[in-house]
Design an enzyme around this catalytic site. Structure first.
Site, short mmCIF file in Angstrom:
data_model
loop_
_atom_site.label_atom_id
_atom_site.label_comp_id
_atom_site.label_asym_id
_atom_site.label_seq_id
_atom_site.Cartn_x
_atom_site.Cartn_y
_atom_site.Cartn_z
N ASP A 89 -2.43 -6.26 2.21
CA ASP A 89 -2.05 -5.19 3.16
C ASP A 89 -3.20 -5.00 4.13
O ASP A 89 -4.32 -5.46 3.89
CB ASP A 89 -1.75 -3.88 2.39
CG ASP A 89 -0.84 -2.94 3.18
OD1 ASP A 89 -1.26 -2.45 4.24
OD2 ASP A 89 0.29 -2.69 2.72
N ALA A 146 0.82 -1.22 0.00
CA ALA A 146 0.00 0.00 0.00
C ALA A 146 0.85 1.27 0.00
O ALA A 146 0.48 2.26 -0.64
CB ALA A 146 -0.95 0.01 1.21
N GLY A 162 5.77 -4.52 7.07
CA GLY A 162 6.58 -4.46 8.28
C GLY A 162 6.18 -3.27 9.13
O GLY A 162 5.55 -2.33 8.65
N TYR A 179 13.21 -4.75 16.60
CA TYR A 179 13.16 -4.61 15.14
C TYR A 179 14.35 -5.34 14.49
O TYR A 179 14.18 -6.15 13.58
CB TYR A 179 13.16 -3.13 14.76
CG TYR A 179 13.10 -2.91 13.27
CD1 TYR A 179 11.88 -2.97 12.59
CD2 TYR A 179 14.26 -2.65 12.53
CE1 TYR A 179 11.83 -2.78 11.21
CE2 TYR A 179 14.21 -2.47 11.16
CZ TYR A 179 13.00 -2.52 10.51
OH TYR A 179 12.94 -2.35 9.15
N LEU A 227 -1.61 -9.01 8.96
CA LEU A 227 -0.59 -10.05 9.01
C LEU A 227 0.05 -10.17 10.39
O LEU A 227 0.89 -11.05 10.61
CB LEU A 227 0.48 -9.78 7.94
CG LEU A 227 -0.06 -9.78 6.51
CD1 LEU A 227 1.01 -9.37 5.51
CD2 LEU A 227 -0.62 -11.16 6.14
P1 NAD Z 1 5.72 1.67 5.27
O1 NAD Z 1 5.17 1.90 6.64
O2 NAD Z 1 5.61 2.73 4.26
O3 NAD Z 1 5.08 0.36 4.64
C1 NAD Z 1 4.77 -0.77 5.40
C2 NAD Z 1 3.57 -1.44 4.76
O4 NAD Z 1 3.23 -2.59 5.57
C3 NAD Z 1 2.33 -0.52 4.73
O5 NAD Z 1 1.67 -0.62 3.49
C4 NAD Z 1 1.49 -1.05 5.88
O6 NAD Z 1 0.11 -0.83 5.73
C5 NAD Z 1 1.85 -2.56 5.83
N1 NAD Z 1 1.54 -3.19 7.11
C6 NAD Z 1 1.96 -2.79 8.34
N2 NAD Z 1 1.42 -3.58 9.29
C7 NAD Z 1 0.67 -4.52 8.65
C8 NAD Z 1 -0.13 -5.61 9.07
N3 NAD Z 1 -0.29 -5.88 10.37
N4 NAD Z 1 -0.75 -6.35 8.14
C9 NAD Z 1 -0.63 -6.07 6.82
N5 NAD Z 1 0.12 -5.05 6.35
C10 NAD Z 1 0.75 -4.28 7.25
O7 NAD Z 1 7.22 1.23 5.50
P2 NAD Z 1 8.44 0.98 4.50
O8 NAD Z 1 9.52 1.84 4.96
O9 NAD Z 1 8.00 1.00 3.09
O10 NAD Z 1 8.83 -0.52 4.90
C11 NAD Z 1 8.65 -1.63 4.04
C12 NAD Z 1 9.56 -2.76 4.52
O11 NAD Z 1 10.92 -2.33 4.42
C13 NAD Z 1 9.33 -3.15 5.99
O12 NAD Z 1 9.44 -4.55 6.12
C14 NAD Z 1 10.47 -2.45 6.69
O13 NAD Z 1 10.82 -3.08 7.90
C15 NAD Z 1 11.57 -2.56 5.66
N6 NAD Z 1 12.66 -1.60 5.82
C16 NAD Z 1 12.43 -0.25 5.72
C17 NAD Z 1 13.50 0.64 5.90
C18 NAD Z 1 13.33 2.14 5.80
O14 NAD Z 1 14.28 2.87 6.12
N7 NAD Z 1 12.18 2.64 5.39
C19 NAD Z 1 14.79 0.14 6.17
C20 NAD Z 1 14.98 -1.23 6.27
C21 NAD Z 1 13.91 -2.09 6.07
#
Ligand code: NAD
Length: 253
Positions: free
Chosen positions: A32, A10, A71, A149, A42
């Protein structure tokens, strides 16, 4: 053209991966908690089962790829959600989709983090890898959010490495990316925080390549790992972090 399943599509990195796969002409089924073809939480066993049933109904003949990207970050108030969404929300879906991935000779890219090698708690890691969600949730609630985390991402990466050979023999490649600091809705919350904002900006300025990551950087790496050009890449953890991990741990290889 292929059919791909993606969680967390999303917003942020997941939305960029979705856009990239769609631009390549693939069909992408997003799971999502909001704004998705399959709405499921999830973070709960029931939500994962519902997501699996819906995915299986939409792709009964097989999946060319799967990216479990959903996440939650270290700063969420309910830290027990961190292992539930980040680890169990990925691994239970992977295991539940295995036969569909085998059927199509699919590829998987997990979303780790360049924080995964950082400090965590061994009992917490073991609880996740032993599939003990109640224990992992209890331990996560009692440690710092950053540890919870990092541990969720380290356990996920270990799960990937432990299963790489077995899945590869069935024709499914497992790989992971380890994103560094990437500007998404997840990080915007801390970047704009009056208490932590200054420290985050200093952290961003320390990224060797001179800028923070963007969701498209992650989507490019994921698209490569899913593609036939990565046909011999299996069990890898690709750091996509502007050089931050190499700077912080130059000899840990
Ligand atoms: P974000 O918050 O923009 O996206 C996370 C997505 O996960 C969202 O669409 C949210 O609705 C969905 N989500 C959260 N909880 C949920 C649940 N219980 N059930 C279903 N969907 C759920 O974050 P992002 O930065 O795009 O992160 C995406 C991935 O990348 C994650 O796994 C995060 O840990 C990882 N990550 C991000 C970074 C960063 O700096 N942004 C760094 C390392 C890893």
């Amino acid at each position: 053209m292929g059919i791909y399943a993606l969680t967390g599509g999303a917003t942020g990195i997941g939305a960029a991966i979705r856009a990239r796969l769609l631009a390549e002409g693939h069909r992408v089924i997003v799971v999502d908690i909001k704004d998705a073809e399959i709405i499921a939480d999830l973070g709960t066993p029931g939500g994962r089962l519902a997501a699996l049933a819906a995915l299986r109904a939409l792709a009964p003949e097989g999946l060319d790829g799967f990216v479990p990207c959903a996440g939650v970050a270290s700063h969420i108030p309910d830290r027990a959600l961190i292992p539930s969404v980040n680890y169990f929300g990925s691994v239970e879906l992977l295991e539940g989709l295995r036969d569909l991935l085998v059927a199509a000779g699919g590829a998987v890219v997990l979303i780790s983090s360049n924080s995964a090698p950082g400090p965590s708690d061994d009992n917490y890691l073991e609880a996740m890898l032993a599939n003990d969600e109640p224990r992992a949730r209890e331990l996560a609630a009692g440690i710092a959010g950053q540890w919870a985390y990092a541990g969720s991402k380290r356990a996920l990466t270990r799960w990937m490495r432990r299963h790489t050979a077995e899945w590869a023999r069935e024709g499914v490649r497992l790989n992971a990316i380890a994103p560094g600091y990437t500007q998404t809705p997840m990080t915007a919350a801390v970047e704009n925080d009056p208490t932590y904002g200054a420290a985050i900006r200093k952290f961003m300025a320390s990224i060797p390549i001179g800028r923070p990551g963007q969701p498209g950087d992650m989507a490019d790496a994921v698209a490569f790992l899913l593609s036939p050009q990565a046909g011999f890449v299996c069990g890898s953890v690709l750091f996509v972090d502007g050089g931050h991990d190499a700077m912080q741990r130059p000899d840990l290889f």
